[in-house]
Motif scaffolding. Structure first.
Motif, PDB file in Angstrom:
ATOM      1  N   HIS A   1      31.735   9.142  17.409  1.00  0.00           N
ATOM      2  CA  HIS A   1      31.103   9.617  16.359  1.00  0.00           C
ATOM      3  C   HIS A   1      30.035  10.529  16.493  1.00  0.00           C
ATOM      4  O   HIS A   1      29.623  10.961  15.749  1.00  0.00           O
ATOM      5  CB  HIS A   1      30.482   8.477  15.570  1.00  0.00           C
ATOM      6  N   LYS A   2      29.760  10.883  18.012  1.00  0.00           N
ATOM      7  CA  LYS A   2      28.609  11.780  18.123  1.00  0.00           C
ATOM      8  C   LYS A   2      29.087  13.128  18.320  1.00  0.00           C
ATOM      9  O   LYS A   2      28.618  14.061  17.628  1.00  0.00           O
ATOM     10  CB  LYS A   2      28.158  11.022  19.487  1.00  0.00           C
TER      11      LYS A   2
ATOM     12  N   ASP B   1      27.498   6.802  31.292  1.00  0.00           N
ATOM     13  CA  ASP B   1      27.266   6.927  30.081  1.00  0.00           C
ATOM     14  C   ASP B   1      27.710   8.312  29.593  1.00  0.00           C
ATOM     15  O   ASP B   1      26.788   9.101  29.410  1.00  0.00           O
ATOM     16  CB  ASP B   1      25.879   6.485  29.803  1.00  0.00           C
TER      17      ASP B   1
ATOM     18  N   SER C   1      30.910   7.822  22.725  1.00  0.00           N
ATOM     19  CA  SER C   1      30.728   7.566  21.343  1.00  0.00           C
ATOM     20  C   SER C   1      31.803   8.684  20.519  1.00  0.00           C
ATOM     21  O   SER C   1      31.385   9.983  20.391  1.00  0.00           O
ATOM     22  CB  SER C   1      29.299   7.801  20.769  1.00  0.00           C
TER      23      SER C   1
ATOM     24  N   GLY D   1      29.918   1.186  18.625  1.00  0.00           N
ATOM     25  CA  GLY D   1      29.383   2.424  19.146  1.00  0.00           C
ATOM     26  C   GLY D   1      29.655   2.313  20.846  1.00  0.00           C
ATOM     27  O   GLY D   1      30.408   1.297  21.255  1.00  0.00           O
ATOM     28  N   SER D   2      29.144   3.075  21.556  1.00  0.00           N
ATOM     29  CA  SER D   2      29.063   3.135  23.254  1.00  0.00           C
ATOM     30  C   SER D   2      28.190   1.865  23.447  1.00  0.00           C
ATOM     31  O   SER D   2      28.319   1.263  24.456  1.00  0.00           O
ATOM     32  CB  SER D   2      28.417   4.157  23.518  1.00  0.00           C
ATOM     33  N   SER D   3      27.457   1.556  22.521  1.00  0.00           N
ATOM     34  CA  SER D   3      26.651   0.368  22.860  1.00  0.00           C
ATOM     35  C   SER D   3      27.151  -1.008  23.255  1.00  0.00           C
ATOM     36  O   SER D   3      26.936  -1.612  24.327  1.00  0.00           O
ATOM     37  CB  SER D   3      25.594  -0.258  21.735  1.00  0.00           C
TER      38      SER D   3
ATOM     39  N   HIS E   1      27.556  11.100  24.949  1.00  0.00           N
ATOM     40  CA  HIS E   1      27.358  12.486  24.136  1.00  0.00           C
ATOM     41  C   HIS E   1      28.480  13.380  24.572  1.00  0.00           C
ATOM     42  O   HIS E   1      28.446  14.574  24.399  1.00  0.00           O
ATOM     43  CB  HIS E   1      25.848  13.116  24.439  1.00  0.00           C
TER      44      HIS E   1
ATOM     45  N   HIS F   1      19.863   4.632  28.406  1.00  0.00           N
ATOM     46  CA  HIS F   1      19.885   3.967  27.115  1.00  0.00           C
ATOM     47  C   HIS F   1      19.411   2.739  27.075  1.00  0.00           C
ATOM     48  O   HIS F   1      19.763   1.950  27.975  1.00  0.00           O
ATOM     49  CB  HIS F   1      20.973   4.532  26.322  1.00  0.00           C
TER      50      HIS F   1
ATOM     51  N   TYR G   1      20.247  13.391  26.327  1.00  0.00           N
ATOM     52  CA  TYR G   1      20.008  13.736  25.334  1.00  0.00           C
ATOM     53  C   TYR G   1      19.558  15.175  25.115  1.00  0.00           C
ATOM     54  O   TYR G   1      19.687  15.651  24.219  1.00  0.00           O
ATOM     55  CB  TYR G   1      18.787  12.929  25.060  1.00  0.00           C
TER      56      TYR G   1
HETATM   57  C1  LIG Z   1      22.822   8.449  25.929  1.00  0.00           C
HETATM   58  C2  LIG Z   1      23.075   7.192  24.762  1.00  0.00           C
HETATM   59  N1  LIG Z   1      23.864   6.233  25.324  1.00  0.00           N
HETATM   60  C3  LIG Z   1      24.428   5.382  24.550  1.00  0.00           C
HETATM   61  C4  LIG Z   1      24.099   5.375  23.097  1.00  0.00           C
HETATM   62  C5  LIG Z   1      24.616   4.369  22.234  1.00  0.00           C
HETATM   63  O1  LIG Z   1      25.725   4.970  21.516  1.00  0.00           O
HETATM   64  P1  LIG Z   1      26.069   4.310  20.074  1.00  0.00           P
HETATM   65  O2  LIG Z   1      24.987   4.826  19.144  1.00  0.00           O
HETATM   66  O3  LIG Z   1      27.467   4.783  19.944  1.00  0.00           O
HETATM   67  O4  LIG Z   1      26.339   2.838  20.278  1.00  0.00           O
HETATM   68  C6  LIG Z   1      23.337   6.482  22.546  1.00  0.00           C
HETATM   69  C7  LIG Z   1      23.140   6.445  21.182  1.00  0.00           C
HETATM   70  O5  LIG Z   1      22.345   7.440  20.969  1.00  0.00           O
HETATM   71  C8  LIG Z   1      22.764   7.316  23.591  1.00  0.00           C
HETATM   72  O6  LIG Z   1      22.169   8.408  23.024  1.00  0.00           O
END
Ligand SMILES: Cc1ncc(COP(=O)(O)O)c(C=O)c1O
Length: 445
Positions: A215-216, A186, A213, A75-77, A189, A107, A162
């Motif tokens: 996947h989003k 970030d 992401s 993920g972006s995490s 989205h 986040h 969001y």
């Molecule tokens: C604004 C934002 N940044 C980062 C993330 C983390 O992304 P990921 O779920 O791809 O790790 C999210 C996840 O919902 C998010 O909403």
């Protein structure tokens, strides 16, 4: 032994709900390789020492995004943690303080990154009374940077947020350049922003690095993400990016996710931009219909529908439940909003189903309950000290005067209301209660 996770997913699939939420592939068999899960066998390359097929695929993605693009299967995490590590070593190279000026709606991964890396943060607050948005403009940012005695190494902002609001990244990037600070976005989205008629992708607008992401808002599998680095950025970033990613990542990257990123390159370079344009026109039409029917829509994002539900007579949770009964599961709801995430792969029938569901909900008397006023909590400890402290979980009523330890907020939206190291005051309690948060983890004496 039972299989509760598999059972839940199977039941959900059987219900045939409209998936107006992540992931972007909406459960359809678009990629067609869900069964092809392998590992780093001979010939399969290695994500963090990529020199053959993964390298080639990342180069394809780099071509599509016009920058240096690297894959994350977490993920972006993971991309955010790597991005912060890269900023830290850049700060060392340039003799700058490991301080980041960040939008308060960050986040929670951002917080875990700065805690792990022992970086410091100063927050930018929005004038909006919202923890989900941080509408900062270039003038306010310029003033803030001028006023800071210690210059940050980077500005870190979330756009889109969001609720579907985007910032003026182009103008903000100019301010960052003027002050010689990195601009980190970030863009979890906003992967699709690259494919608008005029790209609105953060890297094209002047950001140094960003995460997306895949996947989003694109159709890759959950966990698929990018870390993008501008071609104009210091070479320290591309030189160290793989080490940065592997510092925080699993040693078993998912090949299903890698394949989805790989196949996505083919999809994105085969008419995706045109399909997105057509889809956005349909979403615009739907938004106009909803607007005429009395809905209050928020945000300027093209493929999100954010409904402010109270003017329509419902709390967000309540409205989401009604939608669920009509077969539509939203991405996010809270007392005030319902967010539907759409992607270009959705058919006309699906859009029609969303439209019918929304139009069949009767408008009721406007609710006037408002969000309690957000305050700026007092910081008494660094994020790292608070996260690494001994802690205990207490009911929110017993947390007044205590210091928040870990920001264990729910996902979505995973945006902390109080940040680790800050003192919880009466106004924070009011906000916790408004959002039905009944316990929190505090630093134990
Ligand atoms: C604004 C934002 N940044 C980062 C993330 C983390 O992304 P990921 O779920 O791809 O790790 C999210 C996840 O919902 C998010 O909403």
């Amino acid at each position: 032994m039972n299989t509760p996770i598999c059972d839940f997913v199977n039941k959900y699939v059987q219900k045939d709900f409209v998936r107006a939420h992540m992931p972007g592939h909406k459960g359809e068999n678009i990629l067609g390789f869900e069964h092809l899960d392998i590992t780093e066998i001979k010939g399969a390359d290695s994500l963090f020492e990529a020199e053959s097929i993964i390298k080639e695929s990342e180069e394809n993605a780099s071509e599509i995004f016009s920058c240096d693009t690297f894959y994350s299967t977490e993920g972006s995490s993971l991309s955010i943690r790597a991005m912060m590590y890269l900023s830290l070593i850049y700060a060392k190279k340039r003799g700058k303080a490991p301080l980041v000026l960040a939008g308060r709606n960050a986040h929670k991964t951002f917080l875990s990154a700065i805690a792990l890396l022992d970086m410091d943060v100063e927050w930018l607050y929005s004038k909006e009374n919202s923890y989900l948005s941080c509408e900062i403009n270039e003038k306010e940012l310029d003033e803030k940077l001028l006023s800071m005695s210690t210059k940050p190494v980077a500005v870190y902002l979330t756009s889109p947020d969001y609720l579907g609001n985007t910032l003026d990244i182009e103008a903000i990037a100019k301010v960052c350049k003027k002050h010689d600070v990195l601009l980190l976005i970030d863009n979890a989205h906003g992967a699709y922003l690259k494919f608008l008629e005029k790209s609105m992708h953060p890297i094209d607008l002047g950001a140094t690095m960003c995460c997306d992401s895949a996947h989003k808002t694109l159709c890759a599998l959950t966990g698929a993400a990018y870390l993008h680095i501008s071609k104009n950025a210091d070479e320290i970033f591309t030189d160290n990016v793989k080490d940065a990613l592997s510092l925080f990542a699993s040693t078993s990257p998912s090949y299903l996710i890698l394949q989805s990123l790989d196949k996505l390159n083919a999809i994105l370079s085969d008419g995706y931009k045109d399909r997105l344009k057509t889809f956005i026109a349909k979403v615009n039409t739907l938004k106009k219909i909803l607007d005429k029917s009395g809905y209050t829509l928020l945000g300027n994002e093209k493929i999100k529908i954010t409904i402010s539900t109270k003017p329509y007579g419902y709390k967000g949770y309540e409205f989401a439940e009604i939608l669920r009964e009509k077969g539509v599961e939203c991405e996010f709801c809270d007392p005030d909003f319902v967010v539907l995430m759409l992607t270009e792969s959705m058919s006309d029938d699906t859009l029609m189903k969303i439209e019918s569901a929304l139009l069949s909900i009767e408008k009721s008397k406007e609710l006037d309950e408002t969000v309690p006023e957000f305050s700026m909590p007092q910081r008494v400890m660094s994020v790292r000290d608070a996260v690494m402290s001994l802690s205990k979980t207490v009911g929110v009523k017993d947390s007044v005067g205590k210091v928040l330890a870990t920001a264990n907020v729910s996902c979505p939206p995973a945006v902390p209301i109080v940040v680790s190291g800050e003192k919880i005051d009466e106004s924070a309690i009011e906000i916790f209660e408004y959002y039905s948060i009944d316990s929190c983890t505090v630093v134990s004496e």
